[in-house]
Design a protein around this motif. Sequence first.
Motif, PDB file in Angstrom:
ATOM      1  N   SER A   1     -47.972  82.176  55.460  1.00 30.41           N
ATOM      2  CA  SER A   1     -49.610  82.820  55.695  1.00 30.41           C
ATOM      3  C   SER A   1     -50.337  82.341  54.484  1.00 30.41           C
TER       4      SER A   1
ATOM      5  N   ASP B   1     -49.211  77.480  54.188  1.00 31.58           N
ATOM      6  CA  ASP B   1     -48.745  76.680  55.235  1.00 31.58           C
ATOM      7  C   ASP B   1     -48.838  77.486  56.689  1.00 31.58           C
ATOM      8  N   PRO B   2     -50.172  77.870  57.000  1.00 31.35           N
ATOM      9  CA  PRO B   2     -50.143  78.747  58.275  1.00 31.35           C
ATOM     10  C   PRO B   2     -50.234  77.693  59.580  1.00 31.35           C
ATOM     11  N   GLN B   3     -49.093  76.954  59.707  1.00 32.29           N
ATOM     12  CA  GLN B   3     -48.996  76.407  61.106  1.00 32.29           C
ATOM     13  C   GLN B   3     -48.236  77.334  61.905  1.00 32.29           C
TER      14      GLN B   3
ATOM     15  N   PHE C   1     -45.594  77.128  64.093  1.00 36.58           N
ATOM     16  CA  PHE C   1     -44.383  77.177  64.010  1.00 36.58           C
ATOM     17  C   PHE C   1     -43.788  77.852  62.702  1.00 36.58           C
TER      18      PHE C   1
ATOM     19  N   THR D   1     -41.791  73.750  70.192  1.00 32.08           N
ATOM     20  CA  THR D   1     -41.755  72.405  69.360  1.00 32.08           C
ATOM     21  C   THR D   1     -40.540  72.234  69.074  1.00 32.08           C
ATOM     22  N   HIS D   2     -40.205  70.858  68.281  1.00 32.92           N
ATOM     23  CA  HIS D   2     -38.876  70.421  67.951  1.00 32.92           C
ATOM     24  C   HIS D   2     -38.001  71.350  66.865  1.00 32.92           C
ATOM     25  N   PHE D   3     -39.248  72.614  66.389  1.00 35.17           N
ATOM     26  CA  PHE D   3     -38.321  73.525  65.449  1.00 35.17           C
ATOM     27  C   PHE D   3     -37.492  74.708  66.146  1.00 35.17           C
TER      28      PHE D   3
ATOM     29  N   TRP E   1     -42.652  73.283  52.141  1.00 35.74           N
ATOM     30  CA  TRP E   1     -42.957  73.587  50.666  1.00 35.74           C
ATOM     31  C   TRP E   1     -42.299  74.772  50.190  1.00 35.74           C
ATOM     32  N   HIS E   2     -41.962  75.642  51.220  1.00 37.58           N
ATOM     33  CA  HIS E   2     -41.399  76.946  50.681  1.00 37.58           C
ATOM     34  C   HIS E   2     -39.822  76.472  50.401  1.00 37.58           C
TER      35      HIS E   2
ATOM     36  N   ALA F   1     -38.600  73.753  49.206  1.00 36.95           N
ATOM     37  CA  ALA F   1     -38.917  73.032  47.866  1.00 36.95           C
ATOM     38  C   ALA F   1     -38.962  74.340  46.923  1.00 36.95           C
TER      39      ALA F   1
ATOM     40  N   LEU G   1     -38.498  62.805  48.938  1.00 33.95           N
ATOM     41  CA  LEU G   1     -38.381  64.299  49.414  1.00 33.95           C
ATOM     42  C   LEU G   1     -38.262  64.317  51.030  1.00 33.95           C
ATOM     43  N   ARG G   2     -36.990  64.816  51.398  1.00 37.49           N
ATOM     44  CA  ARG G   2     -36.849  64.866  52.979  1.00 37.49           C
ATOM     45  C   ARG G   2     -36.529  66.194  53.522  1.00 37.49           C
ATOM     46  N   TRP G   3     -37.291  66.555  54.562  1.00 43.75           N
ATOM     47  CA  TRP G   3     -36.867  67.751  55.163  1.00 43.75           C
ATOM     48  C   TRP G   3     -35.951  67.531  56.192  1.00 43.75           C
TER      49      TRP G   3
ATOM     50  N   MET H   1     -51.262  71.946  50.545  1.00 45.20           N
ATOM     51  CA  MET H   1     -50.910  71.984  51.841  1.00 45.20           C
ATOM     52  C   MET H   1     -51.816  73.066  52.762  1.00 45.20           C
TER      53      MET H   1
ATOM     54  N   VAL I   1     -53.985  72.121  55.934  1.00 45.38           N
ATOM     55  CA  VAL I   1     -53.672  73.113  57.021  1.00 45.38           C
ATOM     56  C   VAL I   1     -54.944  73.511  57.585  1.00 45.38           C
TER      57      VAL I   1
ATOM     58  N   PRO J   1     -41.544  65.282  58.080  1.00 43.31           N
ATOM     59  CA  PRO J   1     -40.204  65.011  57.911  1.00 43.31           C
ATOM     60  C   PRO J   1     -39.877  64.912  56.273  1.00 43.31           C
ATOM     61  N   GLY J   2     -40.861  64.357  55.534  1.00 41.73           N
ATOM     62  CA  GLY J   2     -40.748  64.061  54.283  1.00 41.73           C
ATOM     63  C   GLY J   2     -41.997  63.412  53.621  1.00 41.73           C
ATOM     64  N   VAL J   3     -41.977  63.310  51.953  1.00 41.29           N
ATOM     65  CA  VAL J   3     -42.834  62.845  51.337  1.00 41.29           C
ATOM     66  C   VAL J   3     -42.220  61.876  50.256  1.00 41.29           C
TER      67      VAL J   3
END
Lengths: 148, 148
Positions: free
Chosen positions: A30, A33-35, A37, A47-49, A57-58, A60, A87-89, B64, B68, B82-84
């Motif tokens: 909120s 990163d208020p997207q 998903f 979505t793919h989520f 970022w949370h 991280a 940095l890979r999610w 971010m 957004v 997927p990443g940075v």
Amino acid sequence: MLYYKDIETNIVQKFGSYEVTHEEVIEFASKYDPQPFHLNDEAAAKTHFGRVSASGWHTAAMTMRMLVDHMNAHKQAGLGSPGVENLRWIKPVHPGDTLRCELVTLQKRQSESRPEMGILKSMMTVFNQHDEKVMTMESTSLIEVRGN
Amino acid sequence: MLYYKDIETNIVQKFGSYEVTHEEVIEFASKYDPQPFHLNDEAAAKTHFGRVSASGWHTAAMTMRMLVDHMNAHKQAGLGSPGVENLRWIKPVHPGDTLRCELVTLQKRQSESRPEMGILKSMMTVFNQHDEKVMTMESTSLIEVRGN
């Protein structure tokens, strides 16, 4: 206190146990990163989520908290970080997950311009409770040089 | 709504104005990055930070939020990231600073494995009120492909 000279390379340090709550996922998203998903299951299902997932970022930030607690427990004289590579999610992090860390210091060297600082290159891997990798990053971090 | 086909490359998008408050710096750091130089001026004065400075992860999170808000204003059908690469914290961010963003989409391509997704490579630069770069990163982000 642990200083530059005390840091050993190529040893896997395992630490952390962070319970990801629904409340905290929504609170962080909120604010930062208020997207859709990251805020509700209905939007995430489209979505793919699949279902509501933490902002990367949370993840991280939660990882940083585990790292700071680990450094404090080992009284490491950290001086912050100039940056992060790759940095890979890798997989979504969902409410109810429990995260943990594996950290390896790959390289260490003393700063030429600021000899009071040591520079560490490390690989951080974050796993969920199913031992699936959810996030990886290569970080650079600074540590005090003393008593050399 | 803006989809993959609508994204233009090599155009600088300028947006955001985020006032960094002392309260928020301490709140984020207390929760996610409780190192002394992110919590109080006295501890920060003993380091290269000079005075209390925001966690780098907080700066990323504030960035971010600006991104957004920008995507929402332009109704962009984002699908996360997927990443940075090359996340760099160049200068400390202090309470009282105001941050802003410059974003350039460098490349775009359609995903081969998931053709409903477009993949964007972008360069994000974050400035403070003195037009000093405080953070840069190269991000990969996903966007819906529709109506092709």
